[in-house]
Scaffold this motif. Structure first.
Motif, PDB file in Angstrom:
ATOM      1  N   ASN A  49      44.528  54.429  33.104  1.00 33.22           N
ATOM      2  CA  ASN A  49      44.758  54.614  31.675  1.00 33.22           C
ATOM      3  C   ASN A  49      44.905  53.280  30.953  1.00 33.22           C
ATOM      4  OD1 ASN A  49      47.417  54.969  29.589  1.00 33.22           O
ATOM      5  ND2 ASN A  49      45.614  56.218  29.188  1.00 33.22           N
ATOM      6  N   PHE A  50      45.686  52.363  31.519  1.00 35.06           N
ATOM      7  CA  PHE A  50      45.920  51.080  30.856  1.00 35.06           C
ATOM      8  C   PHE A  50      44.639  50.261  30.757  1.00 35.06           C
ATOM      9  CE2 PHE A  50      47.007  46.533  31.167  1.00 35.06           C
ATOM     10  CZ  PHE A  50      47.674  46.400  29.953  1.00 35.06           C
ATOM     11  N   ILE A  51      43.863  50.219  31.838  1.00 35.61           N
ATOM     12  CA  ILE A  51      42.643  49.407  31.826  1.00 35.61           C
ATOM     13  C   ILE A  51      41.641  49.956  30.808  1.00 35.61           C
ATOM     14  CG2 ILE A  51      40.601  48.801  33.184  1.00 35.61           C
ATOM     15  CD1 ILE A  51      42.438  48.452  35.588  1.00 35.61           C
TER      16      ILE A  51
ATOM     17  N   TYR B 115      33.107  63.067  37.835  1.00 38.79           N
ATOM     18  CA  TYR B 115      33.940  62.205  38.666  1.00 38.79           C
ATOM     19  C   TYR B 115      33.205  60.914  39.002  1.00 38.79           C
ATOM     20  CZ  TYR B 115      37.395  61.203  42.304  1.00 38.79           C
ATOM     21  OH  TYR B 115      38.382  60.635  43.059  1.00 38.79           O
ATOM     22  N   VAL B 116      31.919  61.021  39.345  1.00 38.32           N
ATOM     23  CA  VAL B 116      31.116  59.840  39.673  1.00 38.32           C
ATOM     24  C   VAL B 116      30.948  58.950  38.441  1.00 38.32           C
ATOM     25  CG1 VAL B 116      28.846  59.052  40.424  1.00 38.32           C
ATOM     26  CG2 VAL B 116      29.914  61.022  41.547  1.00 38.32           C
ATOM     27  N   VAL B 117      30.647  59.569  37.299  1.00 33.89           N
ATOM     28  CA  VAL B 117      30.482  58.799  36.059  1.00 33.89           C
ATOM     29  C   VAL B 117      31.775  58.083  35.691  1.00 33.89           C
ATOM     30  CG1 VAL B 117      30.090  59.002  33.566  1.00 33.89           C
ATOM     31  CG2 VAL B 117      28.619  60.228  35.167  1.00 33.89           C
ATOM     32  N   ASN B 118      32.912  58.761  35.887  1.00 33.58           N
ATOM     33  CA  ASN B 118      34.192  58.137  35.590  1.00 33.58           C
ATOM     34  C   ASN B 118      34.442  56.903  36.445  1.00 33.58           C
ATOM     35  OD1 ASN B 118      34.854  59.987  33.633  1.00 33.58           O
ATOM     36  ND2 ASN B 118      35.898  61.350  35.032  1.00 33.58           N
ATOM     37  N   ILE B 119      34.047  56.968  37.702  1.00 32.23           N
ATOM     38  CA  ILE B 119      34.199  55.809  38.585  1.00 32.23           C
ATOM     39  C   ILE B 119      33.345  54.644  38.076  1.00 32.23           C
ATOM     40  CG2 ILE B 119      33.753  54.927  40.902  1.00 32.23           C
ATOM     41  CD1 ILE B 119      34.506  57.676  41.978  1.00 32.23           C
ATOM     42  N   ILE B 120      32.114  54.963  37.654  1.00 33.31           N
ATOM     43  CA  ILE B 120      31.230  53.920  37.123  1.00 33.31           C
ATOM     44  C   ILE B 120      31.827  53.310  35.853  1.00 33.31           C
ATOM     45  CG2 ILE B 120      28.954  53.472  36.133  1.00 33.31           C
ATOM     46  CD1 ILE B 120      27.873  55.694  37.989  1.00 33.31           C
ATOM     47  N   VAL B 121      32.328  54.182  34.959  1.00 36.55           N
ATOM     48  CA  VAL B 121      32.950  53.692  33.719  1.00 36.55           C
ATOM     49  C   VAL B 121      34.153  52.810  34.035  1.00 36.55           C
ATOM     50  CG1 VAL B 121      34.209  54.407  31.649  1.00 36.55           C
ATOM     51  CG2 VAL B 121      32.135  55.627  32.331  1.00 36.55           C
ATOM     52  N   PHE B 122      34.944  53.239  35.003  1.00 35.86           N
ATOM     53  CA  PHE B 122      36.135  52.462  35.365  1.00 35.86           C
ATOM     54  C   PHE B 122      35.744  51.083  35.907  1.00 35.86           C
ATOM     55  CE2 PHE B 122      39.409  51.337  38.560  1.00 35.86           C
ATOM     56  CZ  PHE B 122      40.467  51.160  37.675  1.00 35.86           C
TER      57      PHE B 122
ATOM     58  N   ILE C  94      33.035  49.360  35.163  1.00 33.17           N
ATOM     59  CA  ILE C  94      32.583  48.573  34.011  1.00 33.17           C
ATOM     60  C   ILE C  94      33.777  48.072  33.209  1.00 33.17           C
ATOM     61  CG2 ILE C  94      31.315  48.675  31.822  1.00 33.17           C
ATOM     62  CD1 ILE C  94      29.432  50.702  33.159  1.00 33.17           C
ATOM     63  N   CYS C  95      34.773  48.945  33.026  1.00 35.84           N
ATOM     64  CA  CYS C  95      35.965  48.550  32.271  1.00 35.84           C
ATOM     65  C   CYS C  95      36.738  47.442  32.989  1.00 35.84           C
ATOM     66  CB  CYS C  95      36.870  49.760  32.052  1.00 35.84           C
ATOM     67  SG  CYS C  95      36.229  50.940  30.842  1.00 35.84           S
ATOM     68  N   CYS C  96      36.748  47.478  34.321  1.00 35.33           N
ATOM     69  CA  CYS C  96      37.407  46.401  35.068  1.00 35.33           C
ATOM     70  C   CYS C  96      36.720  45.061  34.817  1.00 35.33           C
ATOM     71  CB  CYS C  96      37.405  46.722  36.561  1.00 35.33           C
ATOM     72  SG  CYS C  96      38.542  48.050  37.033  1.00 35.33           S
ATOM     73  N   VAL C  97      35.394  45.078  34.693  1.00 35.40           N
ATOM     74  CA  VAL C  97      34.644  43.849  34.416  1.00 35.40           C
ATOM     75  C   VAL C  97      34.978  43.327  33.016  1.00 35.40           C
ATOM     76  CG1 VAL C  97      32.334  42.875  34.145  1.00 35.40           C
ATOM     77  CG2 VAL C  97      32.796  44.494  36.003  1.00 35.40           C
TER      78      VAL C  97
ATOM     79  N   ARG D 288      39.464  41.708  31.085  1.00 33.50           N
ATOM     80  CA  ARG D 288      40.121  40.456  30.711  1.00 33.50           C
ATOM     81  C   ARG D 288      39.795  40.052  29.268  1.00 33.50           C
ATOM     82  NH1 ARG D 288      42.684  36.657  33.697  1.00 33.50           N
ATOM     83  NH2 ARG D 288      42.784  34.535  32.879  1.00 33.50           N
ATOM     84  N   VAL D 289      38.506  40.121  28.923  1.00 33.32           N
ATOM     85  CA  VAL D 289      38.100  39.758  27.562  1.00 33.32           C
ATOM     86  C   VAL D 289      38.727  40.707  26.547  1.00 33.32           C
ATOM     87  CG1 VAL D 289      36.129  39.547  26.001  1.00 33.32           C
ATOM     88  CG2 VAL D 289      35.949  38.711  28.347  1.00 33.32           C
ATOM     89  N   CYS D 290      38.665  41.990  26.837  1.00 30.83           N
ATOM     90  CA  CYS D 290      39.204  42.982  25.897  1.00 30.83           C
ATOM     91  C   CYS D 290      40.729  42.902  25.799  1.00 30.83           C
ATOM     92  CB  CYS D 290      38.778  44.389  26.320  1.00 30.83           C
ATOM     93  SG  CYS D 290      37.004  44.694  26.128  1.00 30.83           S
ATOM     94  N   TYR D 291      41.380  42.521  26.875  1.00 30.70           N
ATOM     95  CA  TYR D 291      42.841  42.373  26.829  1.00 30.70           C
ATOM     96  C   TYR D 291      43.239  41.296  25.822  1.00 30.70           C
ATOM     97  CZ  TYR D 291      47.566  41.130  28.307  1.00 30.70           C
ATOM     98  OH  TYR D 291      48.902  40.840  28.323  1.00 30.70           O
ATOM     99  N   TYR D 292      42.581  40.153  25.882  1.00 30.43           N
ATOM    100  CA  TYR D 292      42.907  39.076  24.948  1.00 30.43           C
ATOM    101  C   TYR D 292      42.509  39.438  23.517  1.00 30.43           C
ATOM    102  CZ  TYR D 292      44.110  36.054  28.848  1.00 30.43           C
ATOM    103  OH  TYR D 292      44.715  35.519  29.965  1.00 30.43           O
ATOM    104  N   ALA D 293      41.420  40.176  23.364  1.00 32.42           N
ATOM    105  CA  ALA D 293      41.019  40.612  22.022  1.00 32.42           C
ATOM    106  C   ALA D 293      42.052  41.572  21.428  1.00 32.42           C
ATOM    107  CB  ALA D 293      39.644  41.277  22.074  1.00 32.42           C
ATOM    108  N   SER D 294      42.559  42.491  22.249  1.00 36.45           N
ATOM    109  CA  SER D 294      43.557  43.442  21.756  1.00 36.45           C
ATOM    110  C   SER D 294      44.862  42.736  21.419  1.00 36.45           C
ATOM    111  CB  SER D 294      43.784  44.542  22.787  1.00 36.45           C
ATOM    112  OG  SER D 294      44.312  44.020  23.988  1.00 36.45           O
ATOM    113  N   ARG D 295      45.262  41.739  22.234  1.00 39.11           N
ATOM    114  CA  ARG D 295      46.476  40.987  21.943  1.00 39.11           C
ATOM    115  C   ARG D 295      46.322  40.189  20.647  1.00 39.11           C
ATOM    116  NH1 ARG D 295      49.975  39.782  26.153  1.00 39.11           N
ATOM    117  NH2 ARG D 295      51.133  38.677  24.533  1.00 39.11           N
ATOM    118  N   TYR D 296      45.139  39.613  20.451  1.00 39.82           N
ATOM    119  CA  TYR D 296      44.860  38.876  19.220  1.00 39.82           C
ATOM    120  C   TYR D 296      44.999  39.791  18.012  1.00 39.82           C
ATOM    121  CZ  TYR D 296      41.957  36.536  15.684  1.00 39.82           C
ATOM    122  OH  TYR D 296      41.486  35.981  14.521  1.00 39.82           O
ATOM    123  N   PHE D 297      44.373  40.950  18.081  1.00 35.76           N
ATOM    124  CA  PHE D 297      44.416  41.876  16.946  1.00 35.76           C
ATOM    125  C   PHE D 297      45.844  42.361  16.690  1.00 35.76           C
ATOM    126  CE2 PHE D 297      44.049  45.901  14.780  1.00 35.76           C
ATOM    127  CZ  PHE D 297      43.040  45.676  13.858  1.00 35.76           C
TER     128      PHE D 297
END
Length: 487
Positions: A229-231, A279-286, A288-291, A294-303
């Motif tokens: 959920n957090f990622i 279930y398979v698609v969710n694993i693929i999405v997860f 991609i989200c792991c990749v 890091r970038v999105c974390y800093y963007a969210s903190r900035y905003f």
């Protein structure tokens, strides 16, 4: 990524521990109270329809039977019960709207999808979610209202999404863990009987084993549910933030919002109608989200620190709580200041909005730095810079060229131009870097300008405009005087 997850765990330790403890306790209680074997010593199947005697299965099929008893149809149930976490984490309003619509239709049609009852199968809830979905998409799709939409309905959406994940998590984690533990103990009991060992464990001890196994499964799945959920939620927030920061064309916002909604609806539909594919698609999405995490974390903190928090401090009149020396700032920064025996006049968190590819500031965009001033001048502090730790860079007016400070509508900007004659001679020179800090410092901005010596670009342009106006007036007077002399 692991360091970020650990820091977030420390910041929300109490909530995480309460959630995990609740899942473990419920799993143990329910698991230890579920029946395992019937009075005749025959192992009950997980589906509850047929029972299989130990003698009916050959010893050669023991491993296959053990695997079947543990998994059985649980993979499909796991996919159907819990894989919706991805969709709800990404866009809660979109996913909840779809699930509510499907639940209401399924309820009216006498449950042909065999869906478990959820709190979304009420027409009133469907209407409320639809209104919030429409309002959120409308505001976030328009550049004029995008920031306001993200700061209001956007954060409400994230909060409700997290709350929904916790509820779904407790229900699904407990159910999956309990059934999985029952299946495992049943399978183990049957396997022991097949290989000729005498006597199964007493039902009481078996129930304790089930409770213990269910607790272990539950603890693991509870932790994973929070991580997933957090990622995914962070990546969604980061994409919204980057869209708000860098996209000013309304058409682009509309396309982005429509594309995100379509993808979330597609994933939600797969979860409901084709659980294994979902279930398979969710694993693929997860993955991609792991990749992108890091970038999105800093963007969210900035905003959050440049737009969201200042917005609500202004609304609720809390800006007076912001001071030039924060009550709380990183311990490592405090130790670095003490090591240099610095007594700051101000300590301001600043963020790199953008920088030129050949910038003298070799730090990635959207990272946080600290602007510090003391009797020795203005410094820019970074915890890590290149291979250095506790890096202080001189950041006075004459260091690397003139530094400008712009009083913007949403934020304050600090920037400098690339110091080449060719660039400086342009009408619109290329910036070396742009740092920003929040409007919370409005009451101190004149003091900050005075201490740093930066050029206030707004006042500078106002002064130049006034000078040009005076020159025009003087020119008109001179022209009138010349014409009168000629007459």
């Amino acid at each position: 990524m692991l360091k970020i997850l650990y820091n977030e765990f420390k910041n929300h330790k109490k909530l995480v521990m309460v959630y995990i403890t609740l899942c473990i306790a419920l799993s143990f209680i329910l698991g230890s109270s579920m029946p395992l074997l019937d009075p005749h010593g025959i192992a009950a199947s997980t589906s509850g329809t047929n029972s299989v005697s130990a003698a009916e299965v050959s010893a050669g099929d023991t491993l296959l039977n053990l695997n079947g008893q543990i998994l059985g149809g649980r993979l499909n149930a796991l996919a159907g019960d819990y894989s919706g976490t991805v969709a709800v984490s990404a866009e809660p309003f979109t996913a909840l709207l779809f699930l509510s619509a499907v639940s209401n239709i399924n309820k009216l049609a006498n449950n042909p999808l065999n869906m478990p009852p959820i709190p979304l199968d009420s027409p009133w809830i469907l209407i409320v979610v639809a209104v919030f979905f429409a309002a959120s998409k409308f505001m976030k799709a328009n550049s004029a209202t995008k920031v306001f939409g993200i700061c209001t309905l956007g954060y409400l959406e994230r909060f409700l999404g997290t709350l929904c994940i916790l509820v779904i998590g407790i229900l699904s984690v407990v159910g999956i863990s309990t059934n999985g533990a029952v299946s495992a103990v049943n399978a183990a009991t049957e396997a022991v009987s097949e290989i000729g060992k005498s006597g199964a464990a007493e039902p009481g001890s078996q129930n304790i084993i089930v409770g213990a196994l269910a607790s272990l499964f539950s603890a693991f799945m509870a932790v994973m549910s929070l991580i997933v959920n957090f990622i995914i939620r962070t990546v969604a927030k980061g994409l919204d933030a980057m869209q708000a920061i860098f996209s000013t064309v309304p058409f682009v916002s509309v396309v982005c919002e429509a594309g995100k909604a379509f993808l979330v609806l597609l994933v939600s539909a797969l979860n409901v109608f084709f659980p294994i594919a979902g279930y398979v698609v969710n694993i693929i999405v997860f993955i991609i989200c792991c990749v992108l995490f890091r970038v999105c974390y800093y963007a969210s903190r900035y905003f959050e620190n440049i737009y969201f928090k200042p917005f609500f401090r202004k609304i609720f009149g809390l800006r007076d709580r912001v001071t030039l020396i924060p009550k709380r700032y990183p311990k490592k920064l405090r130790l670095a200041l003490e090591a240099k025996e610095m007594k700051p006049d101000f300590i301001i968190p600043v963020y790199i909005k953008r920088r030129h590819r050949n910038s003298t500031l070799r730090i990635r965009p959207l990272r946080r730095l600290w602007l510090i001033h003391d009797e020795s001048g203005t410094k820019l502090y970074a915890r890590k810079y290149m291979k250095q730790k506790d890096y202080f860079r001189d950041f006075d007016k004459d260091e690397g060229g003139e530094i400008f400070l712009k009083k913007g509508i949403m934020q304050y900007e600090i920037y400098s131009y690339i110091q080449t004659d060719r660039n400086l001679e342009k009408k619109w020179p290329v910036r070396d870097f742009t740092l920003v800090f929040a409007k919370d410092y409005k009451a101190y901005i004149d003091e900050i300008v005075r201490l740093t010596g930066y050029t206030d670009i707004v006042e500078e342009k106002a002064r130049e405009k006034a000078e040009k106006k005076e020159l025009r007036k003087a020119g008109k007077k001179l022209k009138l005087w010349v014409s009168s002399e000629e007459d």
